[in-house]
Design an enzyme around this catalytic site. Structure first.
Site, PDB file in Angstrom:
ATOM      1  CG  HIS A   1      -1.963  -1.027   1.210  1.00 19.30           C
ATOM      2  ND1 HIS A   1      -3.018  -1.005   2.075  1.00 19.30           N
ATOM      3  CD2 HIS A   1      -2.147  -2.122   0.422  1.00 19.30           C
ATOM      4  CE1 HIS A   1      -3.816  -2.033   1.833  1.00 19.30           C
ATOM      5  NE2 HIS A   1      -3.302  -2.735   0.834  1.00 19.30           N
TER       6      HIS A   1
ATOM      7  CD  GLU B   1      -1.762   4.013   3.552  1.00 18.72           C
ATOM      8  OE1 GLU B   1      -2.902   4.233   3.995  1.00 18.72           O
ATOM      9  OE2 GLU B   1      -1.526   3.260   2.578  1.00 18.72           O
TER      10      GLU B   1
ATOM     11  CB  CYS C   1      -6.522  -0.516   5.374  1.00 19.84           C
ATOM     12  SG  CYS C   1      -4.811  -1.096   5.181  1.00 19.84           S
TER      13      CYS C   1
ATOM     14  CB  CYS D   1      -1.814   1.370   6.354  1.00 21.07           C
ATOM     15  SG  CYS D   1      -1.437   0.607   4.748  1.00 21.07           S
TER      16      CYS D   1
END
Length: 164
Positions: free
Chosen positions: A60, A62, A90, A93
């Site tokens: 992701h 992040e 999410c 993360c």
């Protein structure tokens, strides 16, 4: 204990950089989410979603930005840093943010189904956490949300076309 003074003067500029990264990801077929990690006013990590490109479900935006910053710092902890991300983080993360000791998260659009900062569960408010993260949502939220909506609308249009 004195309250922390938060400098919001550059939030929009850093979020614009995160949006530009999200657009790079979208151009490569990834869900358009971008992230920028800033420490002492300097970008120390950046990235966009790349799970398809990297064959890595954890890639992701992040995760990419924090991994880059940690490598550059030579430390898995990034105290005093601010993470700018175009979409509410999410659970994966959010856990990473706590473990890496990011001080503040600034996000653009809400993620009603899987976002855990505000939309689902309010992860950063949980009493069992050993690190407190300041957070703020809605910075360039409309632009962030529009980019995501346009991406998914185009994707749905491609799937519905007879050429696919």
């Amino acid at each position: 204990m004195r309250p922390r003074i938060i400098d919001r003067s550059r939030d929009q500029a850093f979020m614009e950089l995160a949006l530009a990264l999200a657009a790079q990801g979208a151009a490569l077929g990834e869900v358009p989410v971008g992230a920028v990690l800033v420490q002492d006013g300097q970008v120390v990590g950046q990235g966009f979603n790349r799970p398809i490109l990297d064959s890595d479900p954890s890639a992701h935006a992040e995760m990419v930005a924090i991994r880059e910053a940690a490598r550059m710092a030579g430390n898995y902890r990034l105290p005093g840093s601010t993470l700018y991300v175009t979409l509410e983080p999410c659970s994966m993360c959010a856990g990473l943010i706590v473990h890496s000791r990011v001080a503040r998260v600034v996000y653009g659009a809400l993620e009603p189904k899987a976002g855990v900062v505000q939309s689902q569960g309010q992860f950063f408010e949980q009493g069992f956490l050993n690190h407190r993260v300041l957070y703020e949502g809605g910075v360039l939220g409309e632009a962030c949300g529009q980019m995501l909506s346009a991406f998914f609308k185009a994707r749905r249009g491609r799937k519905a076309s007879p050429q696919d």
